[in-house]
Write a protein that holds these residues in place. Structure first.
Motif, mmCIF file in Angstrom:
data_model
loop_
_atom_site.group_PDB
_atom_site.id
_atom_site.type_symbol
_atom_site.label_atom_id
_atom_site.label_comp_id
_atom_site.label_asym_id
_atom_site.label_seq_id
_atom_site.Cartn_x
_atom_site.Cartn_y
_atom_site.Cartn_z
ATOM 1 N N ALA A 423 -29.680 1.690 28.798
ATOM 2 C CA ALA A 423 -30.165 1.814 30.180
ATOM 3 C C ALA A 423 -29.181 1.165 31.152
ATOM 4 C CB ALA A 423 -31.526 1.139 30.288
ATOM 5 N N CYS A 446 -40.369 -3.626 29.187
ATOM 6 C CA CYS A 446 -39.369 -3.592 28.111
ATOM 7 C C CYS A 446 -39.962 -4.183 26.831
ATOM 8 C CB CYS A 446 -38.116 -4.368 28.526
ATOM 9 S SG CYS A 446 -36.869 -4.335 27.221
ATOM 10 N N ILE A 448 -38.640 -4.938 23.932
ATOM 11 C CA ILE A 448 -37.805 -5.777 23.058
ATOM 12 C C ILE A 448 -38.278 -7.230 23.178
ATOM 13 C CG2 ILE A 448 -35.402 -6.495 22.575
ATOM 14 C CD1 ILE A 448 -35.911 -3.468 22.262
ATOM 15 N N GLY A 482 -32.620 1.871 24.363
ATOM 16 C CA GLY A 482 -32.743 3.143 25.084
ATOM 17 C C GLY A 482 -34.090 3.810 24.953
ATOM 18 N N GLY A 484 -36.449 3.883 26.990
ATOM 19 C CA GLY A 484 -36.731 4.592 28.239
ATOM 20 C C GLY A 484 -38.037 4.263 28.930
HETATM 21 S S1 SF4 Z 1 -34.465 1.368 27.643
HETATM 22 FE FE1 SF4 Z 1 -36.114 0.231 26.612
HETATM 23 S S2 SF4 Z 1 -35.024 -1.392 25.568
HETATM 24 FE FE2 SF4 Z 1 -33.616 -0.606 27.118
HETATM 25 S S3 SF4 Z 1 -33.988 -1.804 28.895
HETATM 26 FE FE3 SF4 Z 1 -35.288 -0.053 29.122
HETATM 27 S S4 SF4 Z 1 -37.219 -0.728 28.261
HETATM 28 FE FE4 SF4 Z 1 -35.716 -2.177 27.544
#
Ligand code: SF4
Ligand code: SF4
Ligand code: SF4
Length: 525
Positions: A423, A446, A448, A482, A484
């Motif tokens: 991203a 997010c 993670i 990624g 999203g």
């Molecule tokens: S794509 Fe997913 S892992 Fe990457 S910044 Fe955005 S929410 Fe976080």
């Protein structure tokens, strides 16, 4: 026998529907959701030919192909869900009445062999056409892109209408909730390009106006494959001396498989539906097991010119696609599902059935059929559209339901480590960056654990001269996978303030090794 066949068709169709509706997140059924796709011999042969490797997920398709050698086209008459739908819808059409002995034309029959030859030539040159014509892919695609969204819309409309009637309100909502518990979508799934899928499916149905099972007789390449391998089958239609030459069997045969004189059966066409056995007023027809007698059967009647023409045409088209001048690798702006094989292998294996799109619609809903974003060769292959949906962190289902292994099967833990892309913020649209106002939406979503989106608080001077502390978001590249969700949830209207590209994308080889785009020189060739 006709009753037995109808029961078999009904049971297999119900199983198909059950697996289709149960293909939702979290998937808890013992049978694989893609059971019917795995059972398609055409998808099996085409994906093995195209990838030049043994594809373990399609073993069932190979078993059915092997069984068709002694048993003929039993799959068409007793199992194929598209065949069952055609048997049902063919009744809607009025066709000109024919007299006994007035046989339907067999001219178009060789088209399906021509199509099969073109598909196999394409597969051999690593260009996958099979999924566009494979009947199981055709019906799965139509149900995913058209039937499911349509049913959801109709159900929503009924619920909102009946829900307004006070004494029906409770019963309506509890019935709807029950439907959703058994797999009915809570939200109408929207699939791009569904109109084209609808039109093509309707064409297949409407061809029944010209003859029963028009598709199966003249166009289905799977029917051609099974007819070809099963032409010397061990199950035979036998006509006894009780036959009075009334011709009813030929008149009623849905596959036009009974030759003039009524004794000889075209084994490559007969789908063993047993209608002739039941319809014969003298009870003269039976099916027997044994070696074929040459006087009672004929095999494939190939129009050689057409087969050679389609071989040349299929080879040329495949060659054009494989050298890439019509855009095999034309764009990499759209992400592939997590676990996707490297692009060339992915294109070889994917049969465009959209089973992954179906199951994804019940969770993050990012997967959509590609139109031309991945080149002509990638038409109807799955791509992730992050504005439409996101890849759910705890989901690994697209890999579980992919019948040909185009998406690698991964555990949830392994899938959570696969980088689909990376991203980046669009600072001209992201609220903190262009309006100097806090917005924490992407950071909050997010998934993670260590957060791939972080915030840095800095003072900024506003045009009014006032100083304000603003939290500016940024992406930690090494942590982003990624998925999203930041794009999907971004509150900016239209183009979001963050986007995901294929940078740092990880793919898999057919041997299961994870590779990163920039680290593999041969990547995607
Ligand atoms: S794509 Fe997913 S892992 Fe990457 S910044 Fe955005 S929410 Fe976080
Ligand atoms: S010919 Fe094709 S569509 Fe028809 S029943 Fe057989 S496999 Fe299914
Ligand atoms: S793309 Fe993500 S959310 Fe969609 S099915 Fe695959 S793993 Fe699940």
């Amino acid at each position: 026998m006709r009753t037995a066949r109808r029961v078999s068709q009904l049971l297999f169709f119900l199983l198909f529907l059950y697996l289709f509706f149960e293909a939702v997140y979290p998937y808890e059924v013992a049978l694989p959701a893609d059971l019917f796709l795995r059972a398609s011999p055409l998808a099996a042969v085409a994906s093995i030919l195209a990838s030049r490797a043994f594809v373990s997920t399609v073993v069932l398709g190979l078993v059915i192909l092997a069984l068709s050698i002694p048993l003929g086209r039993f799959f068409c008459g007793w199992i194929c869900p598209l065949g069952t739908v055609l048997d049902a819808t063919d009744r809607w059409f009025k066709r000109p009445r024919r007299k006994v002995g007035q046989r339907e034309s067999t001219r178009l029959r060789s088209w399906k062999y021509a199509l099969l030859v073109a598909i196999l030539a394409g597969s051999f040159l690593s260009v996958q056409f099979a999924g566009y014509f494979d009947p199981i892919s055709v019906i799965t695609r139509a149900f995913t892109a058209v039937l499911l969204p349509l049913l959801t819309k109709v159900a929503d409309t009924f619920v909102s209408l009946l829900g307004r009637v006070s004494f029906l309100e409770n019963i309506t909502f509890s019935a709807y909730n029950r439907l959703q518990e058994v797999g009915f979508p809570t939200q109408q799934p929207l699939v791009r390009g569904s109109f084209l899928i609808l039109v093509l499916f309707l064409v297949i149905l409407v061809l029944g106006k010209w003859s029963r099972r028009f598709w199966c007789r003249n166009l289905c390449p799977l029917g051609a494959l099974l007819g070809f391998v099963g032409q010397h089958r061990l199950t035979h239609r036998t006509v006894s001396t009780a036959c009075t030459d009334c011709g009813v069997c030929q008149l009623m045969c849905r596959m036009n498989a009974i030759e003039d004189g009524y004794r000889i059966t075209r084994t490559s066409e007969c789908i063993e539906c047993m209608q002739c056995v039941d319809i014969c007023p003298e009870g003269a027809i039976s099916y027997r097991l044994g070696l074929p007698a040459s006087s009672s059967h004929k095999g494939v009647d190939l129009d050689r010119r057409r087969v050679l023409g389609s071989l040349a045409g299929g080879t040329l088209a495949a060659a054009a696609l494989s050298v890439g001048f019509v855009g095999r690798e034309s764009s990499s702006s759209k992400l592939r599902p997590p676990g996707a094989l490297v692009e060339s292998e992915f294109l070889d294996r994917c049969v465009r059935c959209l089973e992954c799109v179906r199951i994804c619609s019940s969770t993050g809903a990012c997967l959509q059929p590609a139109l031309l974003e991945r080149g002509v060769a990638g038409f109807w292959t799955p791509v992730a559209d992050m504005r439409h949906g996101y890849c759910e962190y705890n989901c690994n289902l697209c890999g579980q339901v992919c019948p040909t292994g185009a998406i690698t099967r991964l555990s949830v833990e392994d899938k959570q480590k696969v980088v689909m892309g990376t991203a980046y913020f669009d600072r001209s649209r992201c609220i903190p960056w262009y309006r100097n106002e806090d917005c924490l939406v992407c950071e909050e979503h997010c998934p993670i654990p260590e957060k791939a989106i972080r915030l840095e608080q800095r003072p900024v001077q506003l045009p009014s001269g006032e100083t304000r502390l603003v939290k500016f978001p940024y992406v930690v590249e090494d942590l982003c996978i990624g998925c999203g969700i930041c794009v999907t949830k971004c509150p900016v209207e239209g183009q979001p303030g963050i986007f995901v590209t294929t940078a740092r994308e990880e793919r898999f080889t057919a041997r299961g090794e994870k590779v990163r785009k920039e680290e593999v020189p041969a990547y995607g060739r």
